[in-house]
Design an enzyme around this catalytic site. Structure first.
Site, PDB file in Angstrom:
ATOM      1  N   ASP A 204       0.831  -1.199   0.000  1.00  0.00           N
ATOM      2  CA  ASP A 204       0.000   0.000   0.000  1.00  0.00           C
ATOM      3  C   ASP A 204       0.869   1.253   0.000  1.00  0.00           C
ATOM      4  O   ASP A 204       1.866   1.336   0.716  1.00  0.00           O
ATOM      5  CB  ASP A 204      -0.897  -0.026   1.244  1.00  0.00           C
ATOM      6  CG  ASP A 204      -1.909   1.092   1.254  1.00  0.00           C
ATOM      7  OD1 ASP A 204      -2.775   1.115   0.375  1.00  0.00           O
ATOM      8  OD2 ASP A 204      -1.826   1.940   2.161  1.00  0.00           O
ATOM      9  N   GLU A 259       1.724  -0.292  -4.853  1.00  0.00           N
ATOM     10  CA  GLU A 259       0.780   0.747  -5.253  1.00  0.00           C
ATOM     11  C   GLU A 259       1.535   2.073  -5.307  1.00  0.00           C
ATOM     12  O   GLU A 259       1.998   2.576  -4.287  1.00  0.00           O
ATOM     13  CB  GLU A 259      -0.378   0.858  -4.260  1.00  0.00           C
ATOM     14  CG  GLU A 259      -1.365   1.957  -4.652  1.00  0.00           C
ATOM     15  CD  GLU A 259      -2.254   2.403  -3.511  1.00  0.00           C
ATOM     16  OE1 GLU A 259      -3.387   2.838  -3.795  1.00  0.00           O
ATOM     17  OE2 GLU A 259      -1.824   2.337  -2.342  1.00  0.00           O
TER      18      GLU A 259
END
Length: 509
Positions: A204, A259
């Site tokens: 993330d 990401e």
């Protein structure tokens, strides 16, 4: 000796949002046992790897992206033994399992931060980013948080008189990755899970871990834009090279999928390095900003190919996920969603499916009193309808409302209907698995009429031509071969007739 292609280059990855996938405990929230009970369905569908949104211990201020213990499972989802069992069950079906790892920030209830805010001399104080107020008492700089939108990325800790940084919620304080102790601790987390057999991580907001130590103000033209969309620092790349070395200790092509959600798309390729940083970049901004237009997609494919080929990188493709409106909702019709599915699964690169898109689900309509997400993303997280019962296979009312048309679009009905969206996805996935060209071949953009995207995939003697119509009217297209897959199911197994119906796509063999 030629090294075999890494599994993640040919794989199709299926993202599961655990709270919304399947509930075995009967509390209305999906869990690990529910996922295990549905693995045969996913194997039938034909996906190669599963990515689980976070299941770590969490107070759930951001529904798992605020982690209180990186090495345990939240009781809401089950136990560590349940996750070990899931890993084993996934592997037994020939699939891989990725966990969603959140290294930029922890929960404010993580023991590290609880200790850090105890005093300025606490052992973990310098594990987070603390600064004194400005002379006027305000935050140290003008950085904005992502949630709530328009608020400062700093919160004053009254007890110690300093601000701490949080690019997201105040309940998600940012770790200071310039501290070697933080790096060691987080590498230990990676080793913990890889040693348990996990095949890698979706990481993330990975571009956030390196920060400018001077913490300068963002330029005036970016005032109010979340700093998480702007943070692009050279220090991150050295950190990623260290992380890659840790992953490589375990062999087996363990995957680091990052990401990188930046407003400057040219920066994304840098996070691959020269094969020594991330393996893949999960590039979401382009996915949600590219409209349903042939020219826009042609330009995006050409740009992606050129940008990544320059660093020997491998593309990723995604249309929906837990952070964005579903593409069925964005594109406005089932026909477009079907054509998009054919395109997504035949482009050169690794495609990512979001649970429910194979059913043609739209965003759930969530009344105000049931909205819970701080980022307003409840709609795309509506639960999966499994059957035609009143609660669609859930023992009690799930935590969010079902998407529209759940009575018609549930899994059981679509498995029984050869013309359904679910069966279309299965046909494409099985065609892809049988074709070296679609799995790992090159791509050539072909001339096409206005409103049509055409490309050729080749690998040795294997070749496929893909034609995608973005037009609202039938279009005559030059193309030859047998229709292997058609988004509307028409003409499969027959020679292509030279006309694409409105908003349709075909794969020609």
């Amino acid at each position: 000796m030629i090294r075999p292609m890494a599994w993640w280059r040919s794989a199709v990855v299926y993202q599961i949002y655990p709270r919304s996938f399947a509930d075995a405990s009967g509390d209305g929230v999906g869990d690990l046992a529910g996922i295990r009970a549905r693995l045969d369905h996913l194997a039938w569908l034909g996906v190669d790897a599963l990515w689980l949104s976070p299941v770590f211990r969490s107070p759930m201020a951001d529904f798992g992206y605020d982690v209180a213990d990186y090495c345990d499972v939240d009781p809401l989802f089950g136990t560590l033994a349940d996750l070990d069992g899931l890993v084993a069950d996934v592997h037994a079906r020939g699939m891989k399992l990725l966990l969603d790892w959140v290294p930029n920030h922890t929960s404010d209830r993580h023991p590290w931060f609880v200790d850090a805010r105890g005093s300025r001399t606490s052992a973990h104080r310098d594990w987070y980013v603390w600064r004194d107020p400005r002379p006027d008492g305000g935050p140290p700089n003008n950085w904005a948080a992502a949630f709530p939108l328009g608020t400062p990325a700093w919160t004053l800790d009254a007890a110690t008189g300093q601000y701490y940084l949080h690019l997201f919620l105040p309940e998600q304080p940012d770790l200071d990755w310039s501290n070697p102790a933080v790096v060691r601790a987080m590498h230990d987390v990676v080793r913990f899970w890889l040693a348990r057999g996990v095949d890698g991580f979706r990481i993330d907001v990975v571009h956030g871990i390196g920060k400018d130590p001077l913490l300068p103000d963002d330029p005036p033209e970016w005032t109010g834009v979340p700093h998480a969309l702007l943070n692009d620092q050279p220090a991150t790349h050295a950190l990623l090279r260290e992380l890659r070395r840790t992953a490589d200790e375990f062999g087996g092509d363990r995957l680091l999928l990052g990401e990188v959600f930046l407003m400057t798309p040219g920066a994304h390729a840098r996070y691959l390095g020269r094969g020594d940083q991330l393996h893949l970049v999960f590039e979401l901004p382009a996915a949600i900003l590219t409209p349903w237009e042939a020219d826009a997609w042609r330009e995006r494919i050409a740009w992606t190919t050129e940008n990544l080929d320059a660093v020997d990188g491998w593309p990723t493709w995604v249309l929906s996920n837990h952070d964005t409106p579903r593409h069925r909702t964005r594109f406005g019709s089932e026909a477009r969603a079907r054509a998009a599915a054919v395109m997504l699964l035949t482009l050169r690169g690794t495609p990512f499916l979001y649970a429910g898109e194979e059913l043609g689900l739209e965003d759930a309509v969530v009344p105000r009193e049931r909205r819970v997400d701080p980022g307003g993303r409840d709609g795309c997280r509506g639960p999966i309808p499994w059957d035609g019962s009143p609660r669609h296979g859930w023992e009690r009312e799930p935590w969010l409302p079902f998407p529209p048309d759940a009575d018609r679009l549930h899994v059981a009905a679509q498995r029984a209907d050869p013309r359904s969206m679910l069966q279309l996805y299965r046909r494409i996935l099985h065609a892809r698995r049988a074709s070296p060209a679609l799995q790992g071949g090159g791509i050539e953009l072909l001339p096409a009429p206005a409103g049509v995207l055409a490309y050729r995939r080749t690998c040795g003697d294997d070749a496929r031509t893909v034609l995608v119509s973005f037009s609202g009217e039938p279009v005559t297209v030059a193309g030859s071969g047998v229709v292997e897959v058609a988004s509307d199911g028409v003409g499969e197994g027959e020679p292509f007739g030279g006309v694409l119906a409105r908003d349709t796509a075909v794969v020609l063999r």
